[in-house]
Design a protein around this motif. Structure first.
Motif, short mmCIF file in Angstrom:
data_model
loop_
_atom_site.label_atom_id
_atom_site.label_comp_id
_atom_site.label_asym_id
_atom_site.label_seq_id
_atom_site.Cartn_x
_atom_site.Cartn_y
_atom_site.Cartn_z
N LYS A 74 0.83 -1.19 0.00
CA LYS A 74 0.00 0.00 0.00
C LYS A 74 0.87 1.25 0.00
O LYS A 74 0.54 2.22 -0.70
CB LYS A 74 -0.89 -0.07 1.24
CG LYS A 74 -1.72 1.16 1.41
CD LYS A 74 -3.14 0.82 1.58
CE LYS A 74 -3.89 2.09 1.70
NZ LYS A 74 -5.14 2.19 1.29
N LEU A 75 1.96 1.26 0.73
CA LEU A 75 2.89 2.39 0.75
C LEU A 75 3.42 2.66 -0.66
O LEU A 75 3.57 3.81 -1.07
CB LEU A 75 4.07 2.10 1.69
CG LEU A 75 3.83 2.42 3.14
CD1 LEU A 75 5.00 1.96 4.00
CD2 LEU A 75 3.60 3.90 3.34
N GLU A 76 3.69 1.60 -1.34
CA GLU A 76 4.23 1.72 -2.71
C GLU A 76 3.21 2.41 -3.61
O GLU A 76 3.57 3.28 -4.40
CB GLU A 76 4.56 0.32 -3.25
CG GLU A 76 5.19 0.31 -4.62
CD GLU A 76 6.53 1.01 -4.68
OE1 GLU A 76 6.85 1.52 -5.77
OE2 GLU A 76 7.27 1.13 -3.68
N SER A 77 1.95 2.06 -3.48
CA SER A 77 0.93 2.67 -4.34
C SER A 77 0.74 4.15 -3.97
O SER A 77 0.51 4.99 -4.84
CB SER A 77 -0.39 1.91 -4.26
OG SER A 77 -1.02 2.12 -3.03
N ILE A 78 0.86 4.49 -2.71
CA ILE A 78 0.76 5.89 -2.26
C ILE A 78 1.94 6.67 -2.84
O ILE A 78 1.78 7.78 -3.36
CB ILE A 78 0.72 5.98 -0.72
CG1 ILE A 78 -0.59 5.39 -0.20
CG2 ILE A 78 0.88 7.42 -0.26
CD1 ILE A 78 -0.70 5.31 1.30
N ARG A 79 3.12 6.04 -2.72
CA ARG A 79 4.31 6.71 -3.25
C ARG A 79 4.16 6.90 -4.76
O ARG A 79 4.46 7.96 -5.29
CB ARG A 79 5.55 5.86 -2.94
CG ARG A 79 6.85 6.55 -3.32
CD ARG A 79 8.05 5.67 -3.04
NE ARG A 79 8.11 4.45 -3.82
CZ ARG A 79 8.43 4.37 -5.11
NH1 ARG A 79 8.71 5.46 -5.79
NH2 ARG A 79 8.45 3.23 -5.73
N ARG A 112 1.71 9.68 -5.39
CA ARG A 112 2.31 10.99 -5.12
C ARG A 112 3.28 11.37 -6.26
O ARG A 112 3.32 12.54 -6.67
CB ARG A 112 3.05 10.98 -3.78
CG ARG A 112 2.10 11.06 -2.64
CD ARG A 112 2.82 11.25 -1.34
NE ARG A 112 1.87 11.28 -0.25
CZ ARG A 112 2.18 11.02 1.00
NH1 ARG A 112 3.42 10.68 1.33
NH2 ARG A 112 1.27 11.09 1.93
#
Length: 125
Positions: free
Chosen positions: A1-6, A9
């Motif tokens: 999920k962090l990867e998709s947020i990054r 962004r």
């Protein structure tokens, strides 16, 4: 999920940069148009100024041509007048010479007539 947020962004950042670049490109295009308009105005002003200078030079050249033509006509008239004077002087000299010859012939004729009269007079007496 962090990867998709990054990634999201990064995509938003890329889109923001793309929008800024588009705005900058538009601003530069408008600025270039303004510069082109200014250059065209300057070019027209220079062309008008050059045309005025060319016209003034043409007028000056025409005046100079007229002055030279008048000067040449005056010189030609002076030369013609000098030629007329020279011819008149030659005519006067010729007429004076002819008159001198005529007077001399007349004097000779008178002398011959006088001598003939003397001869006739002497032959009678």
């Amino acid at each position: 999920k962090l990867e998709s947020i990054r990634l999201e962004r990064e995509a938003e950042e890329k889109e923001r940069i793309a929008v800024e670049l588009a705005k900058e490109k538009e601003r530069v295009a408008v600025e270039n148009k303004m510069i082109a308009i200014e250059l065209a105005k300057e070019h027209e002003m220079i062309a008008v100024e050059l045309a005025k200078e060319h016209e003034m030079m043409a007028v000056e050249l025409a005046k100079e041509k007229k002055r030279v033509a008048v000067e040449l006509m005056e010189q030609e008239q002076e030369a013609l007048a000098a030629e007329v004077v020279r011819r008149l002087a030659a005519d006067v000299n010729r007429l004076e010479e002819e008159e001198a010859v005529r007077l001399e012939e007349e004097a000779v004729a008178k002398e011959i007539y006088r001598q003939e009269e003397m001869y006739i007079y002497n032959s009678f007496y």
